[in-house]
Design a protein around this motif. Sequence first.
Motif, PDB file in Angstrom:
ATOM      1  N   GLU A   1       0.827  -1.219   0.000  1.00 54.14           N
ATOM      2  CA  GLU A   1       0.000   0.000   0.000  1.00 54.14           C
ATOM      3  C   GLU A   1       0.858   1.264   0.000  1.00 54.14           C
ATOM      4  O   GLU A   1       0.330   2.347  -0.165  1.00 54.14           O
ATOM      5  CB  GLU A   1      -0.962  -0.021   1.192  1.00 54.14           C
TER       6      GLU A   1
ATOM      7  N   SER B   1      -7.960   2.882  -2.319  1.00 50.99           N
ATOM      8  CA  SER B   1      -9.349   2.442  -2.334  1.00 50.99           C
ATOM      9  C   SER B   1     -10.294   3.535  -2.840  1.00 50.99           C
ATOM     10  O   SER B   1     -11.229   3.264  -3.578  1.00 50.99           O
ATOM     11  CB  SER B   1      -9.755   1.993  -0.938  1.00 50.99           C
TER      12      SER B   1
ATOM     13  N   ARG C   1     -10.115   3.646  -6.481  1.00 51.37           N
ATOM     14  CA  ARG C   1     -10.627   2.432  -7.091  1.00 51.37           C
ATOM     15  C   ARG C   1     -12.139   2.495  -7.210  1.00 51.37           C
ATOM     16  O   ARG C   1     -12.716   1.966  -8.147  1.00 51.37           O
ATOM     17  CB  ARG C   1     -10.201   1.244  -6.234  1.00 51.37           C
ATOM     18  N   PHE C   2     -12.803   3.142  -6.255  1.00 47.43           N
ATOM     19  CA  PHE C   2     -14.260   3.251  -6.327  1.00 47.43           C
ATOM     20  C   PHE C   2     -14.696   4.653  -6.766  1.00 47.43           C
ATOM     21  O   PHE C   2     -15.869   4.992  -6.694  1.00 47.43           O
ATOM     22  CB  PHE C   2     -14.884   2.866  -4.992  1.00 47.43           C
TER      23      PHE C   2
ATOM     24  N   ILE D   1     -14.385   6.990   0.708  1.00 47.12           N
ATOM     25  CA  ILE D   1     -15.050   6.098   1.653  1.00 47.12           C
ATOM     26  C   ILE D   1     -15.315   6.862   2.940  1.00 47.12           C
ATOM     27  O   ILE D   1     -14.523   7.689   3.373  1.00 47.12           O
ATOM     28  CB  ILE D   1     -14.226   4.821   1.900  1.00 47.12           C
TER      29      ILE D   1
ATOM     30  N   HIS E   1     -21.401  -4.651  -3.293  1.00 45.12           N
ATOM     31  CA  HIS E   1     -20.783  -4.983  -2.003  1.00 45.12           C
ATOM     32  C   HIS E   1     -20.451  -6.467  -1.949  1.00 45.12           C
ATOM     33  O   HIS E   1     -19.339  -6.841  -1.625  1.00 45.12           O
ATOM     34  CB  HIS E   1     -21.679  -4.581  -0.836  1.00 45.12           C
ATOM     35  N   PHE E   2     -21.436  -7.337  -2.270  1.00 47.56           N
ATOM     36  CA  PHE E   2     -21.198  -8.778  -2.220  1.00 47.56           C
ATOM     37  C   PHE E   2     -21.007  -9.325  -3.622  1.00 47.56           C
ATOM     38  O   PHE E   2     -21.882  -9.154  -4.479  1.00 47.56           O
ATOM     39  CB  PHE E   2     -22.395  -9.501  -1.586  1.00 47.56           C
ATOM     40  N   VAL E   3     -19.923 -10.041  -3.846  1.00 55.93           N
ATOM     41  CA  VAL E   3     -19.685 -10.572  -5.167  1.00 55.93           C
ATOM     42  C   VAL E   3     -20.716 -11.662  -5.489  1.00 55.93           C
ATOM     43  O   VAL E   3     -21.116 -11.843  -6.630  1.00 55.93           O
ATOM     44  CB  VAL E   3     -18.234 -11.092  -5.292  1.00 55.93           C
TER      45      VAL E   3
ATOM     46  N   ASP F   1     -24.720  -3.642   1.806  1.00 55.84           N
ATOM     47  CA  ASP F   1     -24.080  -4.051   3.057  1.00 55.84           C
ATOM     48  C   ASP F   1     -25.044  -3.828   4.229  1.00 55.84           C
ATOM     49  O   ASP F   1     -25.375  -2.693   4.552  1.00 55.84           O
ATOM     50  CB  ASP F   1     -22.803  -3.215   3.255  1.00 55.84           C
TER      51      ASP F   1
ATOM     52  N   SER G   1     -24.588  -4.055   7.285  1.00 56.57           N
ATOM     53  CA  SER G   1     -24.020  -3.500   8.523  1.00 56.57           C
ATOM     54  C   SER G   1     -24.034  -1.971   8.521  1.00 56.57           C
ATOM     55  O   SER G   1     -23.752  -1.345   9.535  1.00 56.57           O
ATOM     56  CB  SER G   1     -22.587  -4.014   8.713  1.00 56.57           C
TER      57      SER G   1
ATOM     58  N   CYS H   1     -15.988  -8.922  -1.540  1.00 57.59           N
ATOM     59  CA  CYS H   1     -16.606  -9.379  -0.305  1.00 57.59           C
ATOM     60  C   CYS H   1     -17.601 -10.494  -0.634  1.00 57.59           C
ATOM     61  O   CYS H   1     -18.386 -10.374  -1.576  1.00 57.59           O
ATOM     62  CB  CYS H   1     -17.303  -8.208   0.364  1.00 57.59           C
TER      63      CYS H   1
ATOM     64  N   ASN I   1     -14.180  -9.774   6.792  1.00 57.37           N
ATOM     65  CA  ASN I   1     -14.235  -8.510   6.068  1.00 57.37           C
ATOM     66  C   ASN I   1     -14.131  -7.333   7.028  1.00 57.37           C
ATOM     67  O   ASN I   1     -13.761  -6.235   6.648  1.00 57.37           O
ATOM     68  CB  ASN I   1     -15.555  -8.416   5.279  1.00 57.37           C
TER      69      ASN I   1
ATOM     70  N   GLN J   1     -14.119  -1.519  13.461  1.00 63.81           N
ATOM     71  CA  GLN J   1     -15.256  -2.365  13.103  1.00 63.81           C
ATOM     72  C   GLN J   1     -15.892  -1.957  11.774  1.00 63.81           C
ATOM     73  O   GLN J   1     -17.104  -1.852  11.669  1.00 63.81           O
ATOM     74  CB  GLN J   1     -16.325  -2.328  14.224  1.00 63.81           C
ATOM     75  N   GLN J   2     -15.062  -1.689  10.785  1.00 63.07           N
ATOM     76  CA  GLN J   2     -15.595  -1.301   9.486  1.00 63.07           C
ATOM     77  C   GLN J   2     -15.555  -2.506   8.542  1.00 63.07           C
ATOM     78  O   GLN J   2     -14.580  -3.253   8.515  1.00 63.07           O
ATOM     79  CB  GLN J   2     -14.763  -0.153   8.895  1.00 63.07           C
ATOM     80  N   MET J   3     -16.634  -2.668   7.765  1.00 61.24           N
ATOM     81  CA  MET J   3     -16.708  -3.767   6.807  1.00 61.24           C
ATOM     82  C   MET J   3     -15.934  -3.352   5.565  1.00 61.24           C
ATOM     83  O   MET J   3     -16.507  -2.894   4.587  1.00 61.24           O
ATOM     84  CB  MET J   3     -18.172  -4.035   6.454  1.00 61.24           C
ATOM     85  N   ALA J   4     -14.635  -3.491   5.596  1.00 65.12           N
ATOM     86  CA  ALA J   4     -13.853  -2.792   4.582  1.00 65.12           C
ATOM     87  C   ALA J   4     -12.647  -3.537   4.045  1.00 65.12           C
ATOM     88  O   ALA J   4     -12.090  -3.132   3.033  1.00 65.12           O
ATOM     89  CB  ALA J   4     -13.372  -1.474   5.175  1.00 65.12           C
TER      90      ALA J   4
ATOM     91  N   SER K   1     -12.112  -6.081   2.303  1.00 68.37           N
ATOM     92  CA  SER K   1     -12.164  -6.539   0.910  1.00 68.37           C
ATOM     93  C   SER K   1     -11.843  -5.402  -0.053  1.00 68.37           C
ATOM     94  O   SER K   1     -11.444  -5.636  -1.185  1.00 68.37           O
ATOM     95  CB  SER K   1     -13.544  -7.109   0.587  1.00 68.37           C
ATOM     96  N   ARG K   2     -12.027  -4.158   0.390  1.00 66.83           N
ATOM     97  CA  ARG K   2     -11.717  -3.026  -0.491  1.00 66.83           C
ATOM     98  C   ARG K   2     -10.299  -2.512  -0.252  1.00 66.83           C
ATOM     99  O   ARG K   2      -9.896  -1.488  -0.778  1.00 66.83           O
ATOM    100  CB  ARG K   2     -12.704  -1.886  -0.250  1.00 66.83           C
TER     101      ARG K   2
ATOM    102  N   ALA L   1      -4.104  -3.913   3.541  1.00 70.49           N
ATOM    103  CA  ALA L   1      -4.163  -2.648   4.266  1.00 70.49           C
ATOM    104  C   ALA L   1      -5.605  -2.154   4.248  1.00 70.49           C
ATOM    105  O   ALA L   1      -6.210  -2.029   3.184  1.00 70.49           O
ATOM    106  CB  ALA L   1      -3.241  -1.618   3.616  1.00 70.49           C
TER     107      ALA L   1
ATOM    108  N   PRO M   1      -8.634   0.266   4.037  1.00 69.81           N
ATOM    109  CA  PRO M   1      -8.716   1.577   3.390  1.00 69.81           C
ATOM    110  C   PRO M   1      -8.984   2.725   4.364  1.00 69.81           C
ATOM    111  O   PRO M   1      -8.750   3.874   4.016  1.00 69.81           O
ATOM    112  CB  PRO M   1      -9.893   1.437   2.415  1.00 69.81           C
ATOM    113  N   PHE M   2      -9.431   2.422   5.576  1.00 63.62           N
ATOM    114  CA  PHE M   2      -9.784   3.529   6.476  1.00 63.62           C
ATOM    115  C   PHE M   2      -8.576   4.206   7.095  1.00 63.62           C
ATOM    116  O   PHE M   2      -8.378   5.402   6.930  1.00 63.62           O
ATOM    117  CB  PHE M   2     -10.749   3.046   7.569  1.00 63.62           C
TER     118      PHE M   2
END
Lengths: 833, 116
Positions: free
Chosen positions: A519, A548, A551-552, A556, A806-808, A815, A817, B25, B49, B55-58, B60-61, B74, B76-77
């Motif tokens: 990274e 990231s 990439r999106f 974020i 989000h989910f492949v 998501d 959550s 993900c 993930n 506690q971020q669902m992240a 995979s990104r 790494a 992303p946050f």
Amino acid sequence: MKIVVIGNGMVGYKFCEKLTAKAQPGQFEIVVFGEETRPAYDRVHLSEYFAGKTADDLTMAGLDWYAENNIRIYLGDPISYIDRDQKTVRSHHGINESYDYLILATGSAAFVPPIPGVEKEGVFIYRTIEDLEMMTTYAKKAKTGAVIGGGLLGLEAAKAMIDLGVTNTHVIEFAPRLMPRQIDEAGSNILKAKLESLGLSIHTSKNTSEILGDQFITGMQFSDDTKLDIDMLVISAGIKPRDELAKLAGLETGHRGGIVVNDRLATTDPFIFAIGECALHGGMIYGLVAPGYEMAEVVATNLMGGDKSFTGFDMSTKLKLIGVDVASFGDPFVSVDEGRSIVLEDRMKGVYKRVNISPDGKYLLGGILVGDAEQYNMLLQTTKNKVVLPPNPEDVILGARGGAGNEGGAGVANLPDDALICSCESVSKGDICKAVCDGNETMDSIKKCTKAGTGCGGCVPMVKDLITHTLKSQGKYVRNVLCEHFNYSRQELYDLVKVHKLQTFDEVLNKLGTGDGCELCKPPVASILASLWNDMILAKGNDTAQDSNDRFLANIQKGGTYSVVPRIPGGEITPEKLIVIGQVAQKYNLYTKITGGQRIDLFGAHVNDLPAIWSELIEAGFESGHAYGKALRTVKSCVGSTWCRFGLHDSVSFAIQIEERYRGLRAPHKLKSAVSGCIRECAEAQSKDFGIIATEKGWNLYVCGNGGSKPQHALLLATDIDSETCIKYIDRFLMFYIKTADPLTRTATWLNKMEGGIDYLRNVVVNDSLGIAEQLEAEMQTLVDNYKCEWKEAVENPEIRKRFTHFVNAPESKDPSIQFEPMREQKKAKEWK
Amino acid sequence: MIQEKVLTWFLACRTTDVPENGGVCVKYHDEQIALFNFSRRGEWYASQNMCPHRQQMALSRGMIGTQNNEPKVACPFHKKTFSLVTGQCLSGDDCGDIKTYPVKIENELVYIGIEE
Ligand code: SRM
Ligand SMILES: Cc1cc2nc3c(=O)[nH]c(=O)nc-3n(C[C@H](O)[C@H](O)[C@H](O)COP(=O)(O)OP(=O)(O)OC[C@H]3O[C@@H](n4cnc5c(N)ncnc54)[C@H](O)[C@@H]3O)c2cc1C
Ligand code: SF4
Ligand code: FES
């Protein structure tokens, strides 16, 4: 053997850490009682709570750490009774525990002088996270505040008040000067002037006789018959050791407080030890964390069967936060017969330095630094290690004159190997150099393997110097290489990628690097590729090398949603487009806000929705705003001559022209610009990477300004130039920056490091001293011609579009959550833990 | 290799669904699993993930790479890094470790091994 620890503060925790590190598993049964409801946290950096650190960030170790080390911990349950005959303790909630050895680490409480009225609402002390939380709530309705006590902690509390928005804050000190225990009168005067320029009002030799108000504090009455109206007061008049439990148990305490201990830190009961701020050793309470840690080390070692004594500790300190450097070390106040002092005082700059030298001129005994404490670590080490001074001792504060000045790291070479660099964790110079030789060549890995720099952090600059120094002495050439995968600086890499015409991250890595990337090297290489060829950044192979956000194609957010920022060049927007933004935001339930960059940000978008949102925006004529990229952000404008009665030229039109020329341009860091229509400068052009201000005769071009945490004004590059010349110079300036800057270096920092500074830069850009001007312009023109809106390409390309899920394996689901909370008719991201 | 736990091999997706040298993900009941195609090394990895730091669902990104030849991701946050092999946090500060899962590829299909 069973050990009970009373108090889970910094020192109590450190004791547990040291003992478990030394002991065999199962050798000790450890039980901890803490009165506060959270596990031990870093009180030294308490004030950073106001700067955005959370209680979590400050935690020394989470509860799982205690569990992993088989330490039983009871929080929110203070010990109320010690039975020394039975060797048991009883907690407030009625838990009984027996002990073989008892450790008192009960710390201290704020000392509150008996002034009538201290019980009123709005009067605070400053010691725990709870205190801060209560202050934060109260400060919302306070405008004027005061702090009693002008010592180390008082000044920190005063800064905290300002950070809380209580901008009119007074400091009341009883003694005739500030920080009376650390600095002398001349130093105090300079400090006072500095603090007043920060907006604090300082009153010395002032004695508070009463706190006024009914239920709430409304003012303070002083013994000199003056009064002050205030809404809020913090008392920081010193500390009072928490010895009440020890007293109750019949242990000897000092008459001014503190549990009496010997050199092994045993109290008058050989099975009970006291460490940290509650311990009275040699008539002294040590109100600092480093001596507390040393006490923890002594007791842990002795419990393991070792033999260690505590023999006092150096009380040198450096004030951390106030925005003015203040430090005192060794003996700051040496009298005439004990030595002589050299003083440097510069009232203009607000700098005061005093060093005390032994009568034979050989050693440094101590000193004071106000306004510039850069040399603190070095001087402290020189004092502690009795390093022999140079023939002109004044050099230590003035720096060697006539030469190149203080070269980074030159000083550390002279220190002996046993010089203590990190006093919090007692790490010596030898330990650090050895760790570097063993291959720990970064600050991070040094922190990890030696713990140096993890306490108060004061030694970090010195540790960095030591790393550099050790690497150099091993013959390693120290330069800003990207990471372990590339042995090149960004500038070298840029040239090589260009020469070899490399197009993808993998090609660059194969040709110029080793291993598989990381990274640290992927984003700069991706940025170099984008700056050189301006291809679609998500083109295959380069997409996953992008940060990231790139990439999106979006930033974020907390919680995992993204923000959407369409480009609004120059800040000009039609009502029709405003309506579309509103409709899109409504449809996708987005939070909208006007940004500081004169455009509109839509927050809280699910990754799945991004392509649809952008399709609708693009349909209405919007483009990507590149808010996610190290790229051109906004060119702000003021309304200028089309409407403004002072406007000299049409600043909006020029801003739009500039923004459209450089949109999408990738650079080592983000780029911002602005155009103002006259010298009143409503667009704030002088705080930008490049800023343009209208003059009677044309435009003035400023470069290398910066907002952010270290604001810096832009410098004038050229005056009274026409629009065409202005763009030509900007082309050259930007290309030169893109080619030569280190990764994540804004133009201001780039210029600060440039030898020759603005004069050199002007020579390159305006006078073409390197003969590359034409080439730079041509390269920029290629990039400008290659521009495409990357969001347009993304939504039109089904392969790329497909990646926004989000989910492949469940592309339709979002998501689950992600959670929002309502706020002022919109929504916000749910607070993270 | 001695396998102590019984694994259920769960079919996650096709190999071509995962970007080269990047992650996606995967939903497994109520769990979120980050799946990485480290194509440069010809290796696949999977982990939880959720980043333990905030506690971020992240994850995979996140960006993948190596440190001393150890594959890592790494977040992303705040760029905390975790070993993809052991799940250990490599950033020096103890924000916690992550769970990793075995991955196998058969006929261009990706399976993740879940302990029963
Ligand atoms: C949205 C906005 C705040 C707002 O609500 O007004 C904002 C939001 C962010 N800023 Fe900013 N900055 C915003 C204007 C500014 C400004 C004001 C300006 O541009 O006039 C500054 C000071 C000017 C400057 O940059 O010199 C500013 C200085 C920063 C910095 C510090 C840069 C520095 O050199 O020190 C960062 C951190 C960084 O980039 O490393 C930052 C980083 C960020 C990030 C990207 C943090 C992040 O990585 O997530 C925020 C992204 C929010 C998001 O998710 O969309 N933001 N930020 C503003 C967007 C402007 C726009 O339309 O693009
Ligand atoms: C704002 C601020 C800034 C500071 N800045 C610095 C600095 O820059 N440099 C520096 O070296 N030092 C600084 N200090 C001082 C430093 O924080 C202390 O020296 C250190 O915290 C002392 O650790 P301790 O464990 O002895 O006491 P504490 O951290 O006070 O811990 C004692 C704990 O014991 C608990 N306790 C008390 N009685 C009982 C009982 N009967 N049963 C159970 N628990 C009990 C208390 O609630 C408390 O949690 C600062 C302090 C403050 C408040
Ligand atoms: S900078 Fe000048 S032209 Fe622009 S709004 Fe201010 S006064 Fe008007
Ligand atoms: S949430 Fe992952 S690093 Fe902070």
